[in-house]
Write a protein that holds these residues in place. Sequence first.
Motif, short mmCIF file in Angstrom:
data_model
loop_
_atom_site.label_atom_id
_atom_site.label_comp_id
_atom_site.label_asym_id
_atom_site.label_seq_id
_atom_site.Cartn_x
_atom_site.Cartn_y
_atom_site.Cartn_z
N ALA A 193 0.81 -1.21 0.00
CA ALA A 193 0.00 0.00 0.00
C ALA A 193 0.84 1.27 0.00
O ALA A 193 0.39 2.32 -0.47
N ARG A 194 2.06 1.20 0.48
CA ARG A 194 2.91 2.39 0.54
C ARG A 194 3.60 2.63 -0.79
O ARG A 194 3.57 1.80 -1.70
N LEU A 195 4.24 3.80 -0.90
CA LEU A 195 4.92 4.18 -2.13
C LEU A 195 6.13 3.27 -2.37
O LEU A 195 6.76 2.80 -1.44
N GLY A 196 6.42 3.05 -3.65
CA GLY A 196 7.59 2.27 -4.01
C GLY A 196 8.85 3.12 -3.98
O GLY A 196 8.80 4.36 -3.97
N ARG A 197 9.98 2.46 -3.98
CA ARG A 197 11.26 3.16 -3.98
C ARG A 197 11.52 3.74 -5.37
O ARG A 197 11.08 3.18 -6.39
N PRO A 198 12.23 4.86 -5.48
CA PRO A 198 12.37 5.55 -6.78
C PRO A 198 13.05 4.71 -7.86
O PRO A 198 12.76 4.88 -9.04
N HIS A 199 13.95 3.82 -7.48
CA HIS A 199 14.70 3.04 -8.46
C HIS A 199 14.12 1.65 -8.67
O HIS A 199 14.77 0.81 -9.28
N SER A 200 12.92 1.39 -8.18
CA SER A 200 12.31 0.08 -8.29
C SER A 200 11.60 -0.08 -9.64
O SER A 200 11.29 0.92 -10.31
N PRO A 201 11.35 -1.31 -10.08
CA PRO A 201 10.57 -1.50 -11.32
C PRO A 201 9.19 -0.88 -11.26
O PRO A 201 8.68 -0.38 -12.27
N TRP A 202 8.56 -0.91 -10.10
CA TRP A 202 7.22 -0.32 -9.95
C TRP A 202 7.26 1.18 -10.23
O TRP A 202 6.35 1.72 -10.88
N ALA A 203 8.28 1.86 -9.76
CA ALA A 203 8.41 3.30 -10.00
C ALA A 203 8.66 3.58 -11.48
O ALA A 203 8.14 4.57 -12.02
N ARG A 204 9.42 2.76 -12.14
CA ARG A 204 9.66 2.97 -13.58
C ARG A 204 8.40 2.74 -14.39
O ARG A 204 8.20 3.39 -15.42
N TRP A 205 7.55 1.84 -13.94
CA TRP A 205 6.33 1.56 -14.70
C TRP A 205 5.20 2.51 -14.36
O TRP A 205 4.43 2.90 -15.26
N TYR A 207 5.33 5.50 -12.03
CA TYR A 207 5.57 6.88 -11.61
C TYR A 207 6.20 7.74 -12.69
O TYR A 207 6.49 8.90 -12.45
N ARG A 208 6.43 7.19 -13.86
CA ARG A 208 7.10 7.97 -14.89
C ARG A 208 6.24 9.14 -15.34
O ARG A 208 6.74 10.23 -15.62
N ARG A 209 4.95 8.96 -15.42
CA ARG A 209 4.03 10.02 -15.84
C ARG A 209 3.35 10.70 -14.66
O ARG A 209 2.38 11.43 -14.85
N ARG A 210 3.82 10.44 -13.47
CA ARG A 210 3.27 11.07 -12.27
C ARG A 210 4.42 11.72 -11.50
O ARG A 210 4.97 11.14 -10.56
N PRO A 211 4.80 12.93 -11.89
CA PRO A 211 5.97 13.55 -11.24
C PRO A 211 5.77 13.84 -9.77
O PRO A 211 6.72 13.79 -8.99
N ARG A 212 4.55 14.15 -9.35
CA ARG A 212 4.32 14.43 -7.94
C ARG A 212 4.55 13.19 -7.09
O ARG A 212 5.16 13.24 -6.03
N ARG A 213 4.05 12.05 -7.58
CA ARG A 213 4.25 10.82 -6.83
C ARG A 213 5.71 10.41 -6.80
O ARG A 213 6.21 9.91 -5.79
N MET A 214 6.40 10.63 -7.90
CA MET A 214 7.82 10.34 -7.93
C MET A 214 8.59 11.23 -6.97
O MET A 214 9.51 10.79 -6.27
N ALA A 215 8.19 12.51 -6.90
CA ALA A 215 8.85 13.43 -5.96
C ALA A 215 8.60 12.99 -4.51
O ALA A 215 9.50 13.06 -3.67
N ARG A 216 7.38 12.54 -4.21
CA ARG A 216 7.10 12.03 -2.87
C ARG A 216 7.94 10.80 -2.55
O ARG A 216 8.44 10.63 -1.44
N ALA A 217 8.09 9.93 -3.55
CA ALA A 217 8.91 8.73 -3.34
C ALA A 217 10.37 9.10 -3.09
O ALA A 217 11.04 8.48 -2.24
N VAL A 218 10.87 10.09 -3.79
CA VAL A 218 12.26 10.52 -3.59
C VAL A 218 12.43 11.13 -2.20
O VAL A 218 13.42 10.85 -1.49
N ARG A 219 11.48 11.96 -1.77
CA ARG A 219 11.57 12.55 -0.43
C ARG A 219 11.51 11.47 0.66
O ARG A 219 12.25 11.53 1.64
N ARG A 220 10.62 10.51 0.48
CA ARG A 220 10.53 9.44 1.47
C ARG A 220 11.80 8.59 1.47
O ARG A 220 12.24 8.12 2.53
N GLU A 221 12.38 8.39 0.29
CA GLU A 221 13.63 7.63 0.22
C GLU A 221 14.74 8.34 0.99
O GLU A 221 15.51 7.71 1.72
N ARG A 222 14.81 9.65 0.86
CA ARG A 222 15.84 10.41 1.55
C ARG A 222 15.61 10.44 3.05
O ARG A 222 16.56 10.43 3.83
#
Length: 330
Positions: A193-205, A207-222
């Motif tokens: 249920a939680r966000l995937g990691r930025p470098h995971s296959p799920w993020a590549r499939w 989050y590529r067209r969802r920049p806000r979600r990718m940004a959230r994933a990057v912030r959570r990763e950090r």
Amino acid sequence: MIWQELAHSYRHHVLDQGKQPLMLLLVGFIGSFLFIRFSVRMIRRGVRWWPGNITPGGLHIHHAVFGLGFLLAGGFGTFATGGAHLNVFGLLFGIGCGLVLDEFALILHLEDVYWSEQGRKSVDAVIIGILITGLMLTGYVPLGVVPGGSTRWGLSAVLSVNALMSVITLLKGKLWTGLLGTIVPGLSWVGAARLGRPHSPWARWRYRRRPRRMARAVRRERRLHRRADRARTWLFDLIAGAPDKVAPHHTATRRVAERMAARVTAHLDAADARGPARRTDRAPGARLPHPVVTVRRDLSAARRRTITAGRPRRSHRPRPTPCRPDPEEA
């Protein structure tokens, strides 16, 4: 009293269940991994009382070669004897598993990355192998329920959903959450249920067209995963030893490469944003700065900084000019 309880538990859960060969396999697995890690750390320190690497004729023989020998001996012996000596061959097979998986990164990358960051994949492979063997030994049933009667279909549905959530969690780059989720079903559901990691296959499939979600994933990763990675690195350094540190010029080259890639990407994005309609508005002789030229400038500047880093600074005082006779006096 404690030893009697342990002996009774071993007899009831291992001997009576016919799992002693699997138990010896696990013992050989863990023992060979701990022994070879102790050996390579002593070799790395260069202590005199411990034998070094095996290098007949200058050829370094890795311990994965001996592991393959143990694996073949255990497998061939089991089939040749018809399973008559499973205890011995199970122990040999476990020793081979520990020696081979300890160099899993070398086999994966086809180069000696044992003491690098890439070599940490070997430790991951060993822990996963030990975890799977331990689950097979304990005969774990998810949720602790034996299917039967009216609960069979409901339990099958729950296990199917749990397996799906574990797969999604693994695709999101959460390895340990997905693996432990096979034991604790609710854990894999939370990970899915939680966000995937930025470098995971799920993020590549996804989050590529969802920049806000990718940004959230990057912030959570950090914020979160950095602490978990720090604890994981400390634990792996304790078990397997710390990897070699990257040289400063390698780090500088990597930063230059990242800067070059970002600049080329920005150049291409700017060219695509202008489009063919704006190309006619430019002057006839005007050109965009070529990314390759910029890349070469950055690379040459980085090389000059790397080469001149250890040189002594030259003096900039002007050289004395030689005195020449005045032609009028001559």
